[in-house]
Scaffold this motif. Structure first.
Motif, PDB file in Angstrom:
ATOM      1  N   THR A  50       0.804  -1.166  -0.157  1.00 48.30           N
ATOM      2  CA  THR A  50      -0.144   0.023   0.072  1.00 48.30           C
ATOM      3  C   THR A  50       0.862   1.188   0.148  1.00 48.30           C
ATOM      4  O   THR A  50       1.865   1.270   0.779  1.00 48.30           O
ATOM      5  N   ASP A  95     -12.097  -8.189 -12.855  1.00 43.33           N
ATOM      6  CA  ASP A  95     -12.538  -8.511 -11.691  1.00 43.33           C
ATOM      7  C   ASP A  95     -13.724  -9.687 -11.749  1.00 43.33           C
ATOM      8  O   ASP A  95     -14.664  -9.467 -12.594  1.00 43.33           O
ATOM      9  N   SER A 112      -3.290   1.072  -3.642  1.00 45.27           N
ATOM     10  CA  SER A 112      -4.269   0.682  -2.598  1.00 45.27           C
ATOM     11  C   SER A 112      -4.691  -0.803  -2.726  1.00 45.27           C
ATOM     12  O   SER A 112      -4.755  -1.288  -3.850  1.00 45.27           O
ATOM     13  N   THR A 113      -5.344  -1.199  -1.591  1.00 49.15           N
ATOM     14  CA  THR A 113      -5.711  -2.801  -1.706  1.00 49.15           C
ATOM     15  C   THR A 113      -6.855  -2.969  -2.577  1.00 49.15           C
ATOM     16  O   THR A 113      -7.080  -4.044  -3.252  1.00 49.15           O
ATOM     17  N   ASN A 114      -7.736  -1.720  -2.887  1.00 49.17           N
ATOM     18  CA  ASN A 114      -8.654  -2.056  -3.683  1.00 49.17           C
ATOM     19  C   ASN A 114      -8.241  -2.007  -5.286  1.00 49.17           C
ATOM     20  O   ASN A 114      -9.289  -2.116  -6.263  1.00 49.17           O
ATOM     21  N   GLN A 115      -6.988  -1.973  -5.425  1.00 51.66           N
ATOM     22  CA  GLN A 115      -6.684  -2.100  -6.944  1.00 51.66           C
ATOM     23  C   GLN A 115      -6.023  -3.420  -7.041  1.00 51.66           C
ATOM     24  O   GLN A 115      -5.276  -3.702  -8.070  1.00 51.66           O
ATOM     25  N   THR A 116      -6.092  -4.281  -6.080  1.00 54.82           N
ATOM     26  CA  THR A 116      -5.804  -5.671  -6.395  1.00 54.82           C
ATOM     27  C   THR A 116      -6.534  -6.259  -7.209  1.00 54.82           C
ATOM     28  O   THR A 116      -7.793  -6.102  -7.267  1.00 54.82           O
ATOM     29  N   SER A 117      -5.857  -6.972  -8.583  1.00 51.16           N
ATOM     30  CA  SER A 117      -6.918  -7.236  -9.651  1.00 51.16           C
ATOM     31  C   SER A 117      -6.018  -7.845 -10.690  1.00 51.16           C
ATOM     32  O   SER A 117      -4.874  -7.792 -10.510  1.00 51.16           O
TER      33      SER A 117
END
Lengths: 115, 111
Positions: A15, A38, A82-87
Motif C-alpha cells: 500500500t 474482476d 491501494s488494496t482495492n487495486q488488487t486485480s
C-alpha cells in the motif's frame, strides 16, 4: 501473429507504493488499452491511447495514470497503490482500419496484489 | 452511459448439451465482437458481427446479431470439454469508438 507482452505475470506490492505495469506490442498498432478484470465485473476500461502521447480516460481512471512515449509501449501507473487495486490487469492493442472496430489483441495479464 | 449486459453469469452443462449466452445493449451498436478466455488465459477474439440480423457460424458455434442491433447471442451445439472458459461480448456504440465489454458468461462442461 500479434504479440502483446506484459512485463510481469504476477506482482506483489505494498500500500502506498508507486507501481508501473508495462505493455509492449509488436504490430505497430495505433490503439492500446488497459483493462482490469474482476470476478463478475468483466473487463473494465481504465485508459486507452490512440497515438503516441495521446490518452483518454476510460470508465475507471481514478487512481491510475498512463504513459505512451513510444508507439509500441503503453504503461499503466498506480500513483499510490491501494488494496482495492488488487486485480488482474490486461493490456490490449488494436489496429486502426477503415470500417470501424477491429479485434483487440490481449497480453497474458498481470495479477497484481496490493498488501 | 452505454451498458452491455450479458447473461447468464455462469452455466454448467453436461458434455454434449447445448449452450447459449446472451448479450443486450442499452443503446444501438455499430458492431459486436465475441471473445473467449480459457481458464488462466487471456481473451481471444472469435468473431465480429456488423449487419442487422447477421448470423455467422464457426463449426459448432453460431453467432447472431439482432435486427435492432441491440442484442446478440452465441450458441454452442453439443458442447465439448474444450469449450470451457468465459465468453465475452463487446460492443461499440454508434458515434463512439470505445468498446464496451459485457461481464462474461463462464461455461463449465462436465464430461
Amino acid at each position: 501473429d500479434v504479440k502483446v507482452t506484459q512485463s510481469s505475470r504476477y506482482l506483489v506490492k505494498r500500500t502506498g507504493e508507486k507501481v508501473f505495469l508495462e505493455c509492449v506490442q509488436d504490430m505497430d498498432h495505433e490503439n492500446m488499452f488497459w483493462y482490469r478484470q474482476d470476478p463478475g465485473l468483466g473487463l473494465r476500461l481504465i485508459y486507452f491511447s490512440y497515438d503516441v502521447k495521446m490518452k483518454e480516460k476510460g470508465d475507471i481512471p481514478e487512481g491510475y495514470s498512463v504513459s505512451r512515449e513510444k508507439k509500441e509501449r503503453f504503461s499503466l501507473i498506480l500513483e499510490s497503490a491501494s488494496t482495492n487495486q488488487t486485480s488482474m490487469y490486461l493490456c490490449a492493442s488494436e489496429v486502426v482500419a477503415g470500417g470501424g472496430a477491429q479485434p483487440q489483441h490481449f497480453g497474458d495479464g498481470t495479477r497484481l496484489s496490493i498488501l | 452511459g452505454q451498458q452491455v449486459m450479458q447473461i447468464p453469469q455462469y452455466q454448467h452443462v453436461q458434455e454434449g448439451e447445448d449452450f447459449t449466452t446472451y448479450c443486450n445493449s442499452s443503446t444501438t451498436l455499430s458492431n459486436i465482437q465475441w471473445y473467449k478466455q480459457r481458464p488462466g488465459g487471456h481473451p481471444v477474439f472469435l468473431i465480429q458481427l456488423v449487419k442487422s440480423g447477421e448470423v455467422k457460424k464457426q463449426k459448432r458455434l453460431t453467432f447472431q446479431f439482432g435486427e435492432a442491433k441491440k442484442n446478440s447471442s452465441l450458441h454452442i451445439t453439443a458442447t465439448q470439454t474444450t469449450d470451457v472458459g468465459t465468453y465475452f461480448c463487446a460492443g461499440q456504440g454508434g458515434g463512439g469508438f470505445k468498446t464496451i465489454f459485457g461481464a462474461g458468461t463462464r461455461l463449465f462442461v462436465k464430461a
